[in-house]
Design a protein around this motif. Structure first.
Motif, PDB file in Angstrom:
ATOM      1  N   LEU A   1      51.031 -30.713  14.964  1.00 55.33           N
ATOM      2  CA  LEU A   1      49.601 -30.794  14.806  1.00 55.33           C
ATOM      3  C   LEU A   1      49.262 -29.593  13.630  1.00 55.33           C
ATOM      4  N   LYS A   2      49.880 -28.379  13.594  1.00 52.48           N
ATOM      5  CA  LYS A   2      49.533 -27.420  12.663  1.00 52.48           C
ATOM      6  C   LYS A   2      49.963 -28.221  11.313  1.00 52.48           C
ATOM      7  N   LEU A   3      51.233 -28.755  11.232  1.00 55.91           N
ATOM      8  CA  LEU A   3      51.646 -29.124   9.740  1.00 55.91           C
ATOM      9  C   LEU A   3      50.667 -30.368   9.156  1.00 55.91           C
ATOM     10  N   LYS A   4      50.056 -30.973  10.323  1.00 53.25           N
ATOM     11  CA  LYS A   4      49.170 -32.357   9.849  1.00 53.25           C
ATOM     12  C   LYS A   4      47.756 -31.507   9.265  1.00 53.25           C
ATOM     13  N   ASN A   5      47.302 -30.350   9.980  1.00 55.34           N
ATOM     14  CA  ASN A   5      46.167 -29.916   9.610  1.00 55.34           C
ATOM     15  C   ASN A   5      46.447 -29.185   8.307  1.00 55.34           C
ATOM     16  N   ILE A   6      47.605 -28.591   7.862  1.00 58.57           N
ATOM     17  CA  ILE A   6      47.734 -28.212   6.774  1.00 58.57           C
ATOM     18  C   ILE A   6      47.689 -29.242   5.773  1.00 58.57           C
ATOM     19  N   GLN A   7      48.420 -30.058   6.041  1.00 60.31           N
ATOM     20  CA  GLN A   7      48.356 -31.425   5.156  1.00 60.31           C
ATOM     21  C   GLN A   7      46.963 -31.999   4.878  1.00 60.31           C
ATOM     22  N   ALA A   8      46.191 -32.100   5.918  1.00 56.78           N
ATOM     23  CA  ALA A   8      44.738 -32.279   5.633  1.00 56.78           C
ATOM     24  C   ALA A   8      43.972 -31.528   4.665  1.00 56.78           C
ATOM     25  N   ARG A   9      44.289 -30.148   4.913  1.00 57.87           N
ATOM     26  CA  ARG A   9      43.530 -29.143   4.026  1.00 57.87           C
ATOM     27  C   ARG A   9      44.246 -29.263   2.517  1.00 57.87           C
ATOM     28  N   SER A  10      45.180 -29.770   2.449  1.00 55.60           N
ATOM     29  CA  SER A  10      45.907 -29.891   1.241  1.00 55.60           C
ATOM     30  C   SER A  10      44.899 -30.897   0.111  1.00 55.60           C
ATOM     31  N   GLN A  11      44.539 -31.507   0.597  1.00 57.22           N
ATOM     32  CA  GLN A  11      43.418 -32.362  -0.097  1.00 57.22           C
ATOM     33  C   GLN A  11      42.591 -31.837  -0.641  1.00 57.22           C
ATOM     34  N   LYS A  12      41.737 -30.702  -0.384  1.00 54.63           N
ATOM     35  CA  LYS A  12      40.779 -29.966  -0.993  1.00 54.63           C
ATOM     36  C   LYS A  12      41.122 -28.625  -1.448  1.00 54.63           C
ATOM     37  N   ASP A  13      42.133 -28.003  -0.669  1.00 56.72           N
ATOM     38  CA  ASP A  13      42.847 -26.684  -1.011  1.00 56.72           C
ATOM     39  C   ASP A  13      44.161 -26.860  -1.825  1.00 56.72           C
ATOM     40  N   ILE A  14      44.568 -25.977  -2.687  1.00 58.92           N
ATOM     41  CA  ILE A  14      45.661 -26.230  -3.346  1.00 58.92           C
ATOM     42  C   ILE A  14      46.760 -25.461  -2.774  1.00 58.92           C
ATOM     43  N   ILE A  15      47.348 -25.897  -1.954  1.00 59.94           N
ATOM     44  CA  ILE A  15      48.624 -25.205  -1.120  1.00 59.94           C
ATOM     45  C   ILE A  15      50.013 -25.551  -1.914  1.00 59.94           C
TER      46      ILE A  15
ATOM     47  N   PHE B   1      54.545 -35.577   7.886  1.00 57.85           N
ATOM     48  CA  PHE B   1      54.355 -35.641   6.418  1.00 57.85           C
ATOM     49  C   PHE B   1      55.063 -37.146   6.123  1.00 57.85           C
ATOM     50  N   GLU B   2      54.571 -37.631   5.235  1.00 53.44           N
ATOM     51  CA  GLU B   2      54.788 -39.134   4.893  1.00 53.44           C
ATOM     52  C   GLU B   2      56.303 -39.177   4.268  1.00 53.44           C
ATOM     53  N   ILE B   3      56.483 -38.114   3.079  1.00 50.45           N
ATOM     54  CA  ILE B   3      57.870 -38.320   2.338  1.00 50.45           C
ATOM     55  C   ILE B   3      58.348 -36.847   2.458  1.00 50.45           C
ATOM     56  N   CYS B   4      59.526 -36.838   3.170  1.00 52.27           N
ATOM     57  CA  CYS B   4      60.090 -35.466   2.872  1.00 52.27           C
ATOM     58  C   CYS B   4      61.606 -35.497   2.824  1.00 52.27           C
ATOM     59  N   GLN B   5      62.415 -34.487   2.248  1.00 50.39           N
ATOM     60  CA  GLN B   5      63.545 -34.533   2.523  1.00 50.39           C
ATOM     61  C   GLN B   5      64.133 -33.626   3.886  1.00 50.39           C
ATOM     62  N   PRO B   6      65.068 -33.937   4.385  1.00 49.71           N
ATOM     63  CA  PRO B   6      65.321 -32.783   5.450  1.00 49.71           C
ATOM     64  C   PRO B   6      65.895 -31.390   4.865  1.00 49.71           C
ATOM     65  N   ILE B   7      65.683 -30.566   5.903  1.00 43.95           N
ATOM     66  CA  ILE B   7      65.997 -29.096   5.605  1.00 43.95           C
ATOM     67  C   ILE B   7      67.377 -29.160   6.130  1.00 43.95           C
TER      68      ILE B   7
ATOM     69  N   ASN C   1      50.413 -37.320   2.415  1.00 45.32           N
ATOM     70  CA  ASN C   1      49.888 -38.859   2.610  1.00 45.32           C
ATOM     71  C   ASN C   1      48.826 -38.663   1.538  1.00 45.32           C
ATOM     72  N   TYR C   2      48.354 -37.707   0.626  1.00 51.30           N
ATOM     73  CA  TYR C   2      47.567 -37.480  -0.273  1.00 51.30           C
ATOM     74  C   TYR C   2      48.071 -37.531  -1.699  1.00 51.30           C
ATOM     75  N   GLY C   3      49.211 -37.381  -1.864  1.00 52.34           N
ATOM     76  CA  GLY C   3      50.099 -37.450  -2.964  1.00 52.34           C
ATOM     77  C   GLY C   3      50.477 -36.081  -3.436  1.00 52.34           C
ATOM     78  N   GLU C   4      49.927 -34.791  -2.713  1.00 50.95           N
ATOM     79  CA  GLU C   4      50.393 -33.468  -3.215  1.00 50.95           C
ATOM     80  C   GLU C   4      51.808 -33.439  -2.823  1.00 50.95           C
ATOM     81  N   ASN C   5      52.336 -32.316  -3.777  1.00 53.77           N
ATOM     82  CA  ASN C   5      53.808 -32.091  -3.453  1.00 53.77           C
ATOM     83  C   ASN C   5      53.743 -30.736  -2.879  1.00 53.77           C
TER      84      ASN C   5
END
Length: 174
Positions: free
Chosen positions: A52-66, A95-101, A113-117
């Protein structure tokens, strides 16, 4: 650009924030500045909370530069490989696309999901491959810690009587 550090609890956040501030004030030895713009605590570690925390950060990345996300959790009694798999599972679900740690401290790239890296890395609080923040604090202490020693004895007593202690319970000795 923002750098976000996700930690297990408020206590972890306060301690790590103090260390970062101390290192930045005394950066003559490091010759770098540690930049953490925001701390996020999970209020206890669980797969559901981290996703949930990571999904929230992802959603914020749409408007904030993270730029970067760091995750610091306790190793506890787990093996490092198990904790890496735990984080990989959460990241894959968030996240939609990620490489494993593959190992702590190495950044991986994530595409939202919004295309930000974004870049993400993890670290596990431990001493000699076991423990938690409290283990680290006891290992680096310079004076006696009777209150912490009593608390540890109390936890062992409770566990020996067949009850599992809740390590997340906050006890104020002050």
């Amino acid at each position: 650009m923002s750098n976000i550090l996700v930690v297990e609890s408020k206590n972890d956040r306060i301690f790590i924030e103090a260390i970062v501030n101390h290192l930045n004030c005394n950066n003559f030895a490091l010759n770098i500045e540690i930049v953490i713009d925001e701390y996020e605590d999970l209020d206890g570690l669980s797969e559901k909370k981290l996703i949930l925390k990571l999904k929230n950060i992802q959603a914020r990345s749409q408007k904030d530069i993270i730029n970067k996300i760091g995750i610091i959790i306790d190793l506890d009694e787990h093996q490092e490989i198990d904790r890496i798999q735990f984080i990989n599972t959460c990241v894959e679900q968030a996240f939609e696309i990620c490489q494993p740690i593959s190992k702590p401290k190495d950044f991986i790239q994530i595409t939202t999901n919004y295309g930000e890296n974004l870049h993400l890395a993890c670290y596990f609080t431990n001493v000699n491959g076991q423990g938690e923040l409290e283990t680290v604090l006891k290992a680096i202490k310079t004076e006696d810690s009777p209150h912490a020693d009593c608390l540890e004895s109390w936890q062992k007593c409770i566990e020996s009587k067949g009850k599992k202690s809740n390590k997340k319970t906050l006890i104020n000795f002050g």
